[in-house]
Design a protein around this motif. Sequence first.
Motif, PDB file in Angstrom:
ATOM      1  N   HIS A   1      10.318   1.902   6.781  1.00  0.00           N
ATOM      2  CA  HIS A   1       9.740   2.788   5.769  1.00  0.00           C
ATOM      3  C   HIS A   1       8.643   3.693   6.329  1.00  0.00           C
ATOM      4  N   ALA A   2       7.926   3.221   7.336  1.00  0.00           N
ATOM      5  CA  ALA A   2       6.741   3.936   7.816  1.00  0.00           C
ATOM      6  C   ALA A   2       7.014   4.695   9.107  1.00  0.00           C
ATOM      7  N   GLY A   3       8.126   5.429   9.132  1.00  0.00           N
ATOM      8  CA  GLY A   3       8.358   6.340  10.250  1.00  0.00           C
ATOM      9  C   GLY A   3       8.915   5.719  11.506  1.00  0.00           C
ATOM     10  N   GLY A   4       9.264   4.414  11.460  1.00  0.00           N
ATOM     11  CA  GLY A   4       9.933   3.803  12.596  1.00  0.00           C
ATOM     12  C   GLY A   4       9.000   3.326  13.692  1.00  0.00           C
ATOM     13  N   ILE A   5       9.566   3.123  14.863  1.00  0.00           N
ATOM     14  CA  ILE A   5       8.827   2.589  16.001  1.00  0.00           C
ATOM     15  C   ILE A   5       7.732   3.558  16.446  1.00  0.00           C
ATOM     16  N   THR A   6       8.050   4.831  16.514  1.00  0.00           N
ATOM     17  CA  THR A   6       7.087   5.836  16.972  1.00  0.00           C
ATOM     18  C   THR A   6       5.817   5.804  16.141  1.00  0.00           C
ATOM     19  N   GLU A   7       5.955   5.800  14.831  1.00  0.00           N
ATOM     20  CA  GLU A   7       4.787   5.873  13.949  1.00  0.00           C
ATOM     21  C   GLU A   7       4.062   4.542  13.842  1.00  0.00           C
ATOM     22  N   VAL A   8       4.779   3.450  13.724  1.00  0.00           N
ATOM     23  CA  VAL A   8       4.110   2.159  13.535  1.00  0.00           C
ATOM     24  C   VAL A   8       3.373   1.732  14.799  1.00  0.00           C
ATOM     25  N   HIS A   9       3.878   2.106  15.959  1.00  0.00           N
ATOM     26  CA  HIS A   9       3.143   1.834  17.204  1.00  0.00           C
ATOM     27  C   HIS A   9       1.776   2.518  17.158  1.00  0.00           C
ATOM     28  N   LYS A  10       1.714   3.712  16.609  1.00  0.00           N
ATOM     29  CA  LYS A  10       0.436   4.423  16.482  1.00  0.00           C
ATOM     30  C   LYS A  10      -0.438   3.793  15.401  1.00  0.00           C
ATOM     31  N   ILE A  11       0.175   3.405  14.298  1.00  0.00           N
ATOM     32  CA  ILE A  11      -0.574   2.751  13.216  1.00  0.00           C
ATOM     33  C   ILE A  11      -1.196   1.452  13.716  1.00  0.00           C
ATOM     34  N   ALA A  12      -0.444   0.702  14.521  1.00  0.00           N
ATOM     35  CA  ALA A  12      -0.966  -0.547  15.078  1.00  0.00           C
ATOM     36  C   ALA A  12      -2.214  -0.289  15.922  1.00  0.00           C
ATOM     37  N   SER A  13      -2.191   0.765  16.713  1.00  0.00           N
ATOM     38  CA  SER A  13      -3.364   1.097  17.536  1.00  0.00           C
ATOM     39  C   SER A  13      -4.546   1.520  16.668  1.00  0.00           C
ATOM     40  N   MET A  14      -4.282   2.266  15.609  1.00  0.00           N
ATOM     41  CA  MET A  14      -5.350   2.623  14.681  1.00  0.00           C
ATOM     42  C   MET A  14      -5.987   1.379  14.079  1.00  0.00           C
ATOM     43  N   ALA A  15      -5.151   0.435  13.673  1.00  0.00           N
ATOM     44  CA  ALA A  15      -5.660  -0.794  13.077  1.00  0.00           C
ATOM     45  C   ALA A  15      -6.494  -1.583  14.069  1.00  0.00           C
ATOM     46  N   ASP A  16      -6.025  -1.644  15.311  1.00  0.00           N
ATOM     47  CA  ASP A  16      -6.753  -2.371  16.350  1.00  0.00           C
ATOM     48  C   ASP A  16      -8.154  -1.800  16.531  1.00  0.00           C
ATOM     49  N   ALA A  17      -8.264  -0.492  16.430  1.00  0.00           N
ATOM     50  CA  ALA A  17      -9.566   0.156  16.572  1.00  0.00           C
ATOM     51  C   ALA A  17     -10.515  -0.191  15.430  1.00  0.00           C
TER      52      ALA A  17
END
Length: 383
Positions: free
Chosen positions: A263-279
């Motif tokens: 739902h959230a843009g696939g691997i490309t987008e969720v990989h970025k979201i994960a990094s945002m969350a980590d920050a």
Amino acid sequence: MSEITDYELFAVPPRWLFLRVETSDGRVGWGEPVVEGRAHTVRAAVEELFESHLLGADPDPIEDHWQAMYRGGFYRGGPVLMSAIAGVDQALWDLKGQQFDAPVHELLGGPVRDRMQVYSWVGGDRPSDVAEAASERVAAGFDALKMNATVEFQRIESPAAIEAVGERLATVREAVGPEVGIGVDFHGRVAKPMAKRLAAVLEPHDPMFIEEPVLPEHDELLPEIAAHTTTSIAIGERHYSRTDFAPLLQSGGVDVIQPDLSHAGGITEVHKIASMADAHDVALAPHCPLGPIALASCLQVDACAHNAIIQEQSLGIHYNKGSDVLDYLADPSVFDYENGFVEIPDGPGLGIEIDEEHVREQAGEIDWHNPIWRHDDGSVAEW
């Protein structure tokens, strides 16, 4: 240079949509673009993306394709478009991994773990007999579970209804003991006043997290709810992009985000979201009550996201009537669960092999829609 020569979409039971993408050099990639209950709508969006942009294109520049699919339309975002993009993105990464004979997580920087903890659902939409089901899942090797918190819930409920929620978790905790994690999903069924009350009655029984305590459109209330409990708050299955997650993370009211790889843009987008969350010191626990392609995609991101803590999977979930996750795999052992963990798939691409013959046999019309619930007064209730 190879090019995308063909694509096919398969609606398969119980409620999934699979995408098959073929290239001129003979590679086949798979994605899972679906909004549960809106398979026909997402199918149309995927077809539009292929007919207007992807057919005849080089599959390699995944990031550029993502940007074109997202920014190429004046109107963007939302569950339908982002789910269509998600399925396409999964398939493109599957193709890319095959090109380099490597799992996707190697192309994203390499793994930080070799296995991932998973949790199993117990109970149905209206939870009952959850203690027995929880004991069965723990006996089967799971050390983390998730259950729905409530049935239909009014904005102001009776003390008895509130107490029943706490007692339900108490019976599960007593059945499985203190070593097992128990996520409790509010499913957006609960308004702010009751979310605060429920958080208080659940806390003595040590839930792993409370999920979606209010609807996503009320994210600004999460810090207030968080102030009423020490229990971790999880949310994110109905957030579809980095821009949806940014204010959520900045608010400080969430401890675990749950983006959905379909739902959230696939691997490309969720990989970025994960990094945002980590920050923001926020953990990742991807949402995935879906099929094997979605789960494989989640695990590829989990493998290289240091803040990933646990993975949802749908084997045996109450929605999976007639077909289940393993039925569509040529080698179901890729998702063998042992001691509450699953190994990160390390085959090329997504690391799974779809049983294409079975997919074609099962494909047809699916007519799954979530029920419309009503309160005793006849008004529509949140499902």
